[in-house]
Design a protein around this motif. Structure first.
Motif, PDB file in Angstrom:
ATOM      1  N   THR A 115       2.447   1.739 -11.301  1.00 10.36           N
ATOM      2  CA  THR A 115       1.117   2.246 -11.620  1.00 10.36           C
ATOM      3  C   THR A 115       0.676   1.665 -12.962  1.00 10.36           C
ATOM      4  O   THR A 115       1.494   1.166 -13.739  1.00 10.36           O
ATOM      5  CB  THR A 115       1.098   3.793 -11.669  1.00 10.36           C
TER       6      THR A 115
ATOM      7  N   GLY B 234       2.509   6.257  -7.196  1.00  8.05           N
ATOM      8  CA  GLY B 234       1.527   7.180  -7.753  1.00  8.05           C
ATOM      9  C   GLY B 234       2.014   8.612  -7.763  1.00  8.05           C
ATOM     10  O   GLY B 234       1.625   9.405  -8.614  1.00  8.05           O
ATOM     11  N   ALA B 235       2.885   8.950  -6.821  1.00  8.17           N
ATOM     12  CA  ALA B 235       3.417  10.311  -6.731  1.00  8.17           C
ATOM     13  C   ALA B 235       4.708  10.488  -7.534  1.00  8.17           C
ATOM     14  O   ALA B 235       5.128  11.612  -7.785  1.00  8.17           O
ATOM     15  CB  ALA B 235       3.668  10.667  -5.270  1.00  8.17           C
TER      16      ALA B 235
ATOM     17  N   ASP C 109      -2.845  -0.636 -11.390  1.00  4.96           N
ATOM     18  CA  ASP C 109      -1.893  -0.426 -10.301  1.00  4.96           C
ATOM     19  C   ASP C 109      -1.605  -1.766  -9.649  1.00  4.96           C
ATOM     20  O   ASP C 109      -2.536  -2.483  -9.254  1.00  4.96           O
ATOM     21  CB  ASP C 109      -2.448   0.551  -9.265  1.00  4.96           C
TER      22      ASP C 109
ATOM     23  N   LYS D   6       1.374   4.059  -3.112  1.00  3.99           N
ATOM     24  CA  LYS D   6       1.173   5.492  -2.887  1.00  3.99           C
ATOM     25  C   LYS D   6       2.387   6.273  -3.386  1.00  3.99           C
ATOM     26  O   LYS D   6       2.245   7.290  -4.074  1.00  3.99           O
ATOM     27  CB  LYS D   6       0.939   5.763  -1.396  1.00  3.99           C
ATOM     28  N   LEU D   7       3.589   5.783  -3.092  1.00  7.11           N
ATOM     29  CA  LEU D   7       4.809   6.446  -3.546  1.00  7.11           C
ATOM     30  C   LEU D   7       4.940   6.378  -5.067  1.00  7.11           C
ATOM     31  O   LEU D   7       5.349   7.347  -5.705  1.00  7.11           O
ATOM     32  CB  LEU D   7       6.036   5.810  -2.885  1.00  7.11           C
TER      33      LEU D   7
ATOM     34  N   ARG E 256       0.843  -1.208   0.000  1.00  2.95           N
ATOM     35  CA  ARG E 256       0.000   0.000   0.000  1.00  2.95           C
ATOM     36  C   ARG E 256       0.878   1.258   0.000  1.00  2.95           C
ATOM     37  O   ARG E 256       0.645   2.195  -0.765  1.00  2.95           O
ATOM     38  CB  ARG E 256      -0.933  -0.031   1.216  1.00  2.95           C
ATOM     39  N   GLN E 257       1.912   1.264   0.839  1.00  2.00           N
ATOM     40  CA  GLN E 257       2.826   2.407   0.917  1.00  2.00           C
ATOM     41  C   GLN E 257       3.569   2.599  -0.407  1.00  2.00           C
ATOM     42  O   GLN E 257       3.701   3.725  -0.907  1.00  2.00           O
ATOM     43  CB  GLN E 257       3.821   2.209   2.052  1.00  2.00           C
ATOM     44  N   GLN E 258       4.066   1.525  -0.997  1.00  2.46           N
ATOM     45  CA  GLN E 258       4.812   1.632  -2.248  1.00  2.46           C
ATOM     46  C   GLN E 258       3.919   2.072  -3.411  1.00  2.46           C
ATOM     47  O   GLN E 258       4.353   2.819  -4.284  1.00  2.46           O
ATOM     48  CB  GLN E 258       5.533   0.320  -2.566  1.00  2.46           C
TER      49      GLN E 258
END
Length: 108
Positions: A45, A18-19, A99, A15-16, A11-13
């Motif tokens: 992604t 995606g940014a 994703d 999110k990273l 989940r954290q990766q």
């Protein structure tokens, strides 16, 4: 003993990723240079890929979330959550259909 939640790391990766302008992110969760086994959570992604490359040792890919395709020459293997794909020791690439996050395990 070390315990990690692969779900939380994925989940954290994601999110990273995606940014990130590359649409990718990764974190080694076990191993490294001093170990014979390395495990890394990689997030891509939708539409992003890891370019074609070779692996010179045994490796597997376990899909944690999303859908991806492992490509080697004319062969393709689709992976969904829970699938374990054995990575061929030939040139290959990985492409995220949506994703996706996966656990890459490499024996060095």
């Amino acid at each position: 003993m070390d315990k990690k939640s692969l779900t939380a790391v994925a989940r954290q990766q994601l999110k990273l990723a995606g940014a990130a302008s590359s649409g990718r992110s990764s974190q080694t969760v076990h191993g490294g240079h001093a170990h014979s086994l390395r495990q890394t959570v990689i997030a891509l992604t939708a539409g992003q890929s890891l370019a074609e490359h070779e692996t010179h040792s045994e490796a597997t890919l376990q899909v944690l979330t999303g859908t991806l395709v492992l490509i080697s020459g004319t062969n393709e293997w689709k992976g969904s959550p829970g699938d374990l794909l054995v990575i061929p020791e030939t040139r290959h690439s990985v492409k995220a259909i949506d994703d996706a996050a996966f656990l890459l395990t490499v024996a060095k």
